[in-house]
Motif scaffolding. Structure first.
Motif, mmCIF file in Angstrom:
data_model
loop_
_atom_site.group_PDB
_atom_site.id
_atom_site.type_symbol
_atom_site.label_atom_id
_atom_site.label_comp_id
_atom_site.label_asym_id
_atom_site.label_seq_id
_atom_site.Cartn_x
_atom_site.Cartn_y
_atom_site.Cartn_z
ATOM 1 N N ARG A 185 0.784 -1.157 0.300
ATOM 2 C CA ARG A 185 0.117 -0.103 -0.026
ATOM 3 C C ARG A 185 1.097 1.361 -0.166
ATOM 4 N N ALA A 186 1.922 1.352 0.877
ATOM 5 C CA ALA A 186 2.702 2.590 1.046
ATOM 6 C C ALA A 186 3.717 2.758 -0.299
ATOM 7 N N PHE A 187 4.044 1.675 -0.972
ATOM 8 C CA PHE A 187 4.709 1.792 -2.289
ATOM 9 C C PHE A 187 3.814 2.144 -3.448
ATOM 10 N N ARG A 188 2.547 1.771 -3.251
ATOM 11 C CA ARG A 188 1.413 2.111 -4.511
ATOM 12 C C ARG A 188 1.058 3.795 -4.093
ATOM 13 N N LEU A 189 1.013 4.101 -3.136
ATOM 14 C CA LEU A 189 0.600 5.280 -2.892
ATOM 15 C C LEU A 189 1.644 6.153 -3.269
ATOM 16 N N THR A 190 2.932 5.953 -3.042
ATOM 17 C CA THR A 190 4.020 6.862 -3.519
ATOM 18 C C THR A 190 4.043 6.812 -4.872
ATOM 19 N N ALA A 191 3.833 5.660 -5.699
ATOM 20 C CA ALA A 191 3.838 5.860 -6.916
ATOM 21 C C ALA A 191 2.824 6.646 -7.640
ATOM 22 N N LEU A 192 1.507 6.493 -7.026
ATOM 23 C CA LEU A 192 0.409 7.428 -7.537
ATOM 24 C C LEU A 192 0.547 8.672 -7.326
ATOM 25 N N GLY A 237 9.758 -2.643 -6.219
ATOM 26 C CA GLY A 237 8.994 -2.632 -7.729
ATOM 27 C C GLY A 237 7.657 -3.585 -7.614
ATOM 28 N N THR A 238 6.868 -3.254 -8.427
ATOM 29 C CA THR A 238 5.841 -4.291 -8.556
ATOM 30 C C THR A 238 5.314 -4.353 -9.912
ATOM 31 N N ALA A 239 4.363 -5.488 -10.248
ATOM 32 C CA ALA A 239 3.750 -5.634 -11.483
ATOM 33 C C ALA A 239 2.613 -6.758 -11.269
ATOM 34 N N GLY A 240 1.573 -6.547 -11.948
ATOM 35 C CA GLY A 240 0.554 -7.422 -11.746
ATOM 36 C C GLY A 240 -0.120 -7.922 -12.941
ATOM 37 N N LEU A 241 -0.636 -9.455 -12.916
ATOM 38 C CA LEU A 241 -1.439 -9.850 -14.032
ATOM 39 C C LEU A 241 -2.798 -10.156 -13.721
ATOM 40 N N THR A 242 -3.767 -9.594 -14.487
ATOM 41 C CA THR A 242 -5.028 -10.052 -14.267
ATOM 42 C C THR A 242 -5.528 -10.792 -15.472
ATOM 43 N N VAL A 243 -6.632 -11.645 -15.398
ATOM 44 C CA VAL A 243 -6.932 -12.507 -16.192
ATOM 45 C C VAL A 243 -8.421 -12.267 -16.816
ATOM 46 N N ALA A 244 -8.956 -12.003 -18.069
ATOM 47 C CA ALA A 244 -10.398 -11.708 -18.203
ATOM 48 C C ALA A 244 -11.157 -13.061 -18.003
ATOM 49 N N PRO A 245 -12.439 -12.534 -16.892
ATOM 50 C CA PRO A 245 -13.184 -13.433 -16.472
ATOM 51 C C PRO A 245 -14.009 -14.353 -17.590
ATOM 52 N N ARG A 246 -14.529 -13.660 -18.577
ATOM 53 C CA ARG A 246 -15.344 -14.289 -19.444
ATOM 54 C C ARG A 246 -14.781 -15.444 -20.389
ATOM 55 N N SER A 247 -15.527 -16.346 -20.675
ATOM 56 C CA SER A 247 -15.184 -17.626 -21.057
ATOM 57 C C SER A 247 -14.480 -17.264 -22.536
ATOM 58 N N GLN A 248 -15.033 -16.421 -23.531
ATOM 59 C CA GLN A 248 -14.397 -16.069 -24.545
ATOM 60 C C GLN A 248 -13.264 -14.948 -24.593
ATOM 61 N N GLU A 249 -13.117 -14.717 -23.415
ATOM 62 C CA GLU A 249 -12.009 -13.867 -23.413
ATOM 63 C C GLU A 249 -10.835 -14.266 -22.364
ATOM 64 N N MET A 267 2.788 -1.903 -13.097
ATOM 65 C CA MET A 267 4.259 -2.060 -13.105
ATOM 66 C C MET A 267 4.819 -0.590 -12.689
ATOM 67 N N ALA A 268 5.606 -0.739 -11.656
ATOM 68 C CA ALA A 268 6.369 0.257 -10.762
ATOM 69 C C ALA A 268 7.677 -0.027 -10.213
ATOM 70 N N VAL A 269 8.712 0.684 -10.543
ATOM 71 C CA VAL A 269 9.890 0.558 -9.954
ATOM 72 C C VAL A 269 10.347 1.640 -9.197
ATOM 73 N N ALA A 270 10.803 1.552 -7.931
ATOM 74 C CA ALA A 270 11.175 2.740 -7.077
ATOM 75 C C ALA A 270 12.428 3.629 -7.701
ATOM 76 N N ARG A 271 12.012 4.748 -7.537
ATOM 77 C CA ARG A 271 13.250 5.861 -8.178
ATOM 78 C C ARG A 271 14.695 5.259 -7.911
ATOM 79 N N GLY A 272 14.775 5.134 -6.742
ATOM 80 C CA GLY A 272 16.304 4.884 -6.275
ATOM 81 C C GLY A 272 16.705 3.322 -6.781
ATOM 82 N N ALA A 273 15.869 2.621 -7.212
ATOM 83 C CA ALA A 273 16.076 1.324 -7.806
ATOM 84 C C ALA A 273 16.195 1.079 -9.399
#
Length: 224
Positions: A30-37, A85-97, A106-112
């Motif tokens: 949460r702290a990392f995400r808020l900093t990125a935002l 750093g963070t990154a996510g993968l979501t998957v479409a829920p509908r059967s045809q997708e 995706m985010a990487v801290a400035r110092g890194a």
């Protein structure tokens, strides 16, 4: 499964490990995400103020959903256990997708920046998608003008297939997004050189950030 990002000489605080995030990571995530935002608002669809207003329960819910899959939320950690750093993968829920996944947040801290962390995160997202068994392609968006992020994603096999004008409005400023896709059956995951040093976007990589001065430090893809 985890992946390692190779650090640069004198700036190395220890090896970087990429692993799945879980509910135990809620506070640092949460702290990392808020900093990125806060630092790169144009890289995300969500706004800093609205995310600040959400309770910790919302973060726990997001992490729980990622834990249970399909998809994943990944974190890159320095040798001292700091989330960089963070990154996510979501998957479409509908059967045809169900064959489509989306790389987001995706985010990487400035110092890194400049240590290959962005590429390690993208590579691990693609590996996770490969292991899913049903996914055939991964999508993302990147802000127009974020050339460092565009180079990174292109090096990892993504191709631009469209452009959305005025995709987001940040303090009244319109930001266009480029839509990219990586077909999982067309080459090795994470192919290409390491990410572009001190300039990356969604690291914050960002789902696409604009070409502002912080593009190099934070980059996100498809960023929520």
């Amino acid at each position: 499964m985890s992946a390692s990002a190779e650090p640069l000489g004198g700036r190395d605080p220890g090896p970087v490990t990429v692993r799945r995030l879980g509910r135990a990571d809620a506070e640092p995530y949460r702290a990392f995400r808020l900093t990125a935002l806060r630092e790169t608002p144009s890289a995300f669809t969500s706004g800093y103020a609205e995310e600040c207003a959400k309770p910790m329960a919302a973060t726990l819910r997001r992490l729980a959903e990622a834990e249970h899959g399909p998809g994943a939320l990944l974190g890159a950690f320095d040798g001292d256990g700091t989330l960089v750093g963070t990154a996510g993968l979501t998957v479409a829920p509908r059967s045809q997708e169900r064959h489509k996944g989306t790389l987001y947040g995706m985010a990487v801290a400035r110092g890194a920046a400049g240590r290959g962390i962005g590429r390690a995160l993208v590579r691990e997202v693609l590996r996770t998608a490969d292991e899913d068994g049903l996914l055939r392609q991964v999508l993302l968006t990147v802000s127009e003008g974020n050339e460092a992020a565009l180079r990174l994603y292109t090096a990892c096999g993504f191709e631009v297939w469209g452009r959305e004008p005025r995709a987001v409005l940040v303090d009244g400023l319109a930001v266009a997004k480029l839509h990219m896709v990586r077909l999982l059956d067309t080459g090795p995951t994470g192919a290409g050189p390491t990410d572009s040093g001190p300039t990356d976007a969604g690291a914050t990589a960002a789902t696409g950030s604009t070409a502002d001065r912080q593009t190099a430090d934070r980059q996100t893809a498809a960023g929520r």
